[in-house]
Design a protein around this motif. Structure first.
Motif, short mmCIF file in Angstrom:
data_model
loop_
_atom_site.label_atom_id
_atom_site.label_comp_id
_atom_site.label_asym_id
_atom_site.label_seq_id
_atom_site.Cartn_x
_atom_site.Cartn_y
_atom_site.Cartn_z
N LEU A 57 -5.02 3.82 -9.99
CA LEU A 57 -6.45 3.57 -9.98
C LEU A 57 -7.19 4.55 -9.06
CD1 LEU A 57 -6.47 -0.34 -9.76
CD2 LEU A 57 -6.77 1.10 -11.78
N GLU A 58 -8.36 4.94 -9.50
CA GLU A 58 -9.17 5.89 -8.74
C GLU A 58 -9.72 5.24 -7.47
OE1 GLU A 58 -13.22 8.61 -9.30
OE2 GLU A 58 -12.73 7.02 -10.75
N VAL A 59 -9.69 6.00 -6.38
CA VAL A 59 -10.31 5.56 -5.13
C VAL A 59 -11.52 6.46 -4.89
CG1 VAL A 59 -10.02 5.24 -2.65
CG2 VAL A 59 -8.09 4.82 -4.20
N ARG A 60 -12.69 5.93 -5.11
CA ARG A 60 -13.91 6.73 -4.96
C ARG A 60 -14.30 6.80 -3.49
NH1 ARG A 60 -18.03 5.88 -9.91
NH2 ARG A 60 -19.25 7.04 -8.38
N GLU A 61 -14.56 8.00 -3.04
CA GLU A 61 -14.87 8.22 -1.62
C GLU A 61 -16.10 7.44 -1.18
OE1 GLU A 61 -13.52 9.52 1.87
OE2 GLU A 61 -12.59 10.05 -0.05
N GLU A 62 -17.09 7.34 -2.05
CA GLU A 62 -18.34 6.64 -1.68
C GLU A 62 -18.15 5.12 -1.61
OE1 GLU A 62 -18.91 7.68 -6.15
OE2 GLU A 62 -17.79 8.41 -4.40
N TRP A 63 -16.98 4.65 -2.06
CA TRP A 63 -16.68 3.22 -1.95
C TRP A 63 -15.77 2.91 -0.77
CZ3 TRP A 63 -15.33 2.03 -7.79
CH2 TRP A 63 -16.52 2.07 -8.55
N LEU A 64 -15.49 3.91 0.03
CA LEU A 64 -14.71 3.72 1.25
C LEU A 64 -15.65 3.84 2.45
CD1 LEU A 64 -11.54 5.90 0.52
CD2 LEU A 64 -11.67 3.42 0.49
N ILE A 65 -16.01 2.72 3.04
CA ILE A 65 -16.99 2.73 4.14
C ILE A 65 -16.39 2.01 5.34
CG2 ILE A 65 -19.32 2.11 4.86
CD1 ILE A 65 -20.19 2.17 1.98
N THR A 66 -16.44 2.66 6.50
CA THR A 66 -15.91 2.03 7.71
C THR A 66 -16.94 2.07 8.83
OG1 THR A 66 -14.89 4.11 8.46
CG2 THR A 66 -13.52 2.63 7.15
N GLY A 67 -16.86 1.05 9.69
CA GLY A 67 -17.81 0.97 10.80
C GLY A 67 -17.38 -0.09 11.79
#
Length: 329
Positions: free
Chosen positions: A206-216
């Motif tokens: 499955l694709e891991v889209r960079e814009e769906w990986l958010i950390t804070g």
């Protein structure tokens, strides 16, 4: 307040004999011991902790350093610690760092200055400064939640818990999964959980889209803001969101409800932590449960063994987890 000299006088023994009875050390005849114990019982004498500390070089106090005292995880770990140490006659002294690494360093030194017998550390990171500080200590220390070199660390299986949860999304037919987590200075929550998610996605093609990986941050409001960012700044919506903590998941759900997104029909949500509120959310939150109280008990037991003179070799103890399937997935 009655003194040890008065106990000796009433029991018709020397002060040294009373001291030996109190500390259970040295030879005392059965007859003399019985007289001393009888006087102690009749007078209700209790030796002061300060005096005992001077004799034994022990304070019977263990320092516990917490990242945030108000969290359910911390309170459960502390409950486990206290159940073991209080039974052994120890008190705990809590220090709240509020997720600040400089406070961790400061409190370690403060507790050493207070002459605690040992420390249990619930750290938020494993940065070199903290590792160096821990390795300099001359008193026993045990870590909970993060893996430290050269000291016993009681940790959760964050990697496999995250991987299992991601696979559960995929089993439900979810293929476009976003990840909202915390910064990677936190090895357990920030790195291991993210890696478990990423590996499960890749192993299933499955694709891991960079814009769906958010950390804070750990705050619910960050989960809310991260979901808002995905909703407003990406051209395609995910069909599921993996939040690294329940707190983040609650923020995500709050934003989705404002946008009238149906959970789980339009978007599934899950977190990690099994917080009390997770089962009362609407819909109830799918989550992963850790053995927090047991972690505290194990850490305290190992520390206690070291305090009692047993040299326990450093080890990494990984605790199990349980997936709790609820309505959000």
């Amino acid at each position: 307040m009655i003194t040890i000299n008065e106990i000796a006088k009433l029991a018709q023994v020397s002060r040294t004999t009373v001291s030996r009875v109190l500390n259970n050390s040295g030879y005392v005849s059965d007859e003399a011991r019985k007289r001393v114990l009888k006087v102690i019982e009749e007078t209700g004498y209790t030796p002061s902790q300060q005096a005992r500390s001077l004799r034994t070089k022990e304070t019977k106090v263990v320092g516990v350093i917490l990242p945030r005292i108000s969290t359910e995880t911390a309170s459960k770990v502390v409950a486990g610690i206290d159940s073991v140490l209080s039974e052994a006659g120890y008190q705990i002294l809590l220090a709240n760092t509020n997720l600040q690494m400089e406070k961790e360093l400061e409190y370690i030194q403060l507790l050493v200055n207070r002459q605690v017998d040992g420390i249990i550390l619930l750290a938020t990171n494993v940065l070199p400064e903290l590792v160096a500080k821990v390795e300099q200590l001359s008193i026993p220390i045990v870590a909970v939640g993060q893996t430290f070199p050269n000291i016993t660390s009681v940790v959760y299986d964050d990697y496999h818990a995250a991987k299992t949860l991601t696979k559960k999304f995929i089993e439900k037919g979810k293929t476009k999964i976003a990840f909202i987590g915390v910064k990677e200075t936190d090895e357990a929550v920030g790195v291991s959980r993210k890696n478990g998610f990423l590996d499960a996605m890749r192993e299933n093609g499955l694709e891991v889209r960079e814009e769906w990986l958010i950390t804070g941050s750990f705050e619910s409001k960050f989960g809310y803001q991260a979901m808002k960012t995905i909703f407003t700044e990406t051209d395609t919506m995910p069909d599921a969101v993996f939040a690294a903590t329940d707190r983040l998941a609650i923020g995500v759900m709050s934003y989705l409800k404002e946008q009238n997104i149906q959970i789980p029909e339009q978007m599934s949500i899950a977190g990690i932590g099994s917080s009390e509120i997770s089962k009362y959310m609407s819909p109830s939150l799918t989550t992963v449960q850790y053995e927090n109280e047991h972690a505290g008990e194990i850490a305290a037991t190992i520390l206690l063994r070291n305090l009692q003179g047993e040299h326990v070799p450093p080890e990494k103890i990984i605790l199990s987890y349980r997936l709790i399937k609820r309505d959000s997935l």
